[in-house]
Design a protein around this motif. Structure first.
Motif, PDB file in Angstrom:
ATOM      1  N   LEU A  50       1.030  -1.385   0.030  1.00  0.00           N
ATOM      2  CA  LEU A  50      -0.060  -0.129  -0.002  1.00  0.00           C
ATOM      3  C   LEU A  50       0.930   1.398  -0.139  1.00  0.00           C
ATOM      4  N   GLU A  51       0.279   2.194  -0.336  1.00  0.00           N
ATOM      5  CA  GLU A  51       1.089   3.563  -0.369  1.00  0.00           C
ATOM      6  C   GLU A  51      -0.016   4.634   0.251  1.00  0.00           C
ATOM      7  N   ASP A  52       0.582   5.812   0.780  1.00  0.00           N
ATOM      8  CA  ASP A  52      -0.325   6.967   1.311  1.00  0.00           C
ATOM      9  C   ASP A  52      -0.662   7.643   0.180  1.00  0.00           C
ATOM     10  N   VAL A  53      -1.945   8.041  -0.025  1.00  0.00           N
ATOM     11  CA  VAL A  53      -2.391   9.096  -1.032  1.00  0.00           C
ATOM     12  C   VAL A  53      -3.358  10.183  -0.257  1.00  0.00           C
ATOM     13  N   ILE A  55      -6.549  12.807  -0.013  1.00  0.00           N
ATOM     14  CA  ILE A  55      -7.819  12.614  -0.939  1.00  0.00           C
ATOM     15  C   ILE A  55      -8.512  13.842  -0.019  1.00  0.00           C
ATOM     16  N   THR A  57     -12.407  14.138   1.394  1.00  0.00           N
ATOM     17  CA  THR A  57     -13.481  13.601   1.519  1.00  0.00           C
ATOM     18  C   THR A  57     -14.562  14.701   1.771  1.00  0.00           C
ATOM     19  N   THR A  64      -4.770   8.701   3.178  1.00  0.00           N
ATOM     20  CA  THR A  64      -5.494   7.352   3.283  1.00  0.00           C
ATOM     21  C   THR A  64      -4.455   6.593   2.440  1.00  0.00           C
ATOM     22  N   LYS A  65      -5.032   5.165   2.284  1.00  0.00           N
ATOM     23  CA  LYS A  65      -4.017   4.252   1.739  1.00  0.00           C
ATOM     24  C   LYS A  65      -4.587   3.701   0.377  1.00  0.00           C
ATOM     25  N   ARG A  66      -3.813   3.256  -0.674  1.00  0.00           N
ATOM     26  CA  ARG A  66      -4.112   2.924  -1.919  1.00  0.00           C
ATOM     27  C   ARG A  66      -3.047   1.857  -2.046  1.00  0.00           C
ATOM     28  N   LEU A  67      -3.558   0.962  -3.132  1.00  0.00           N
ATOM     29  CA  LEU A  67      -2.586  -0.190  -3.706  1.00  0.00           C
ATOM     30  C   LEU A  67      -1.309   0.542  -4.311  1.00  0.00           C
ATOM     31  N   ALA A  68      -0.251   0.211  -4.006  1.00  0.00           N
ATOM     32  CA  ALA A  68       0.646   0.817  -4.644  1.00  0.00           C
ATOM     33  C   ALA A  68       1.322   0.178  -5.749  1.00  0.00           C
ATOM     34  N   LYS A  71      -0.304  -2.540 -11.774  1.00  0.00           N
ATOM     35  CA  LYS A  71      -1.452  -3.523 -11.699  1.00  0.00           C
ATOM     36  C   LYS A  71      -0.762  -5.144 -11.362  1.00  0.00           C
TER      37      LYS A  71
END
Ligand code: PRP
Ligand code: URA
Length: 209
Positions: A50-53, A55, A57, A64-68, A71
């Motif tokens: 995961l990596e921090d992003v 955003i 809201t 928050t986190k998203r897949l790093a 694909k």
């Protein structure tokens, strides 16, 4: 040595029992294979990076986190591996799909590669090779060879039923690969079929023979 993990979630075990039954028809077999693959993908993807992003809201900014990274790639070993792809894509819809065509010679039990088509950038991608059966391990070893030859560095092998013989062969040939199975069965018979197993996975999935 890579990890060997049996995923013993009750739903996986229940559905595996359904497809082991010789009276399970093509339609139910196909559906359960996909459902098991989806449940397995949930467990197998636990360690995806995961990596921090940052955003916004409706309430304000948040980190928050998203897949790093790039694909992931699902790689079915044809034919039977195809039966697991849709289930995994339910969970990871943006995954790429690479194909490896391979069949076991029915006399020598040696695998033969007949097709390979992969996305680019394998060096940076997480690869999930999928095949319902890990029997002698010959097909799995050759599939991992094919991916490594094209640059892949992070590979997991996901199967439904594994034989102890195949696990050993794959672990010895590729100690860096983690293997996940829904069951570790007893042994191979004189034709290198897994016992108790579920028979010929490709034939049962596609209604051949
Ligand atoms: C089966 C299975 C694996 C392989 C396992 O495929 O789906 O790919 O055998 O055996 P191994 O571990 O001894 O190599 P098969 O060759 O029957 O082809 P199919 O998927 O086209 O039916
Ligand atoms: N391939 C299958 O489909 N089943 C086995 O038991 C072994 C190899």
């Amino acid at each position: 040595m890579g990890k060997f993990t049996v995923l013993d979630h009750p739903l996986i075990q229940h559905k595996l029992t359904i497809i082991r039954d010789k009276n399970c028809g093509t339609r139910e077999f196909r559906q359960c294979v996909n459902e098991i693959a989806e449940l397995m993908a949930y467990e197998v993807s636990r360690e995806m990076p995961l990596e921090d992003v940052e955003i916004e809201t409706p309430m304000g900014k948040a980190v928050t986190k998203r897949l790093a990274g790039k694909k992931v790639v699902v790689v079915p070993i044809l034919r039977a591996g195809l039966g697991m792809v849709d289930g995994i894509l339910e969970l990871i819809p943006a995954a790429k799909v690479g194909h490896i065509g391979m069949y076991r010679d029915e006399t020598t039990m040696q695998p033969h590669e007949y097709f390979v088509k992969m996305p680019d950038g394998l060096e940076e991608r997480e690869m999930f090779i999928v095949d319902p059966m890990l029997a002698t391990g010959g097909s799995a070893v050759m599939a991992v060879d094919a991916l490594k030859k094209r640059g892949a560095r992070s590979i997991k092998f996901v199967c439904l039923v594994a034989a102890p013989e195949g696990v050993k062969v794959l672990q010895e040939a590729h100690p860096d690969i983690d293997i996940y199975a829904a069951a570790l069965d007893d042994h191979l018979d004189e034709n290198s079929y897994i016992v108790p197993g579920l028979g010929d996975a490709g034939d049962r999935l596609f209604g051949t023979k």
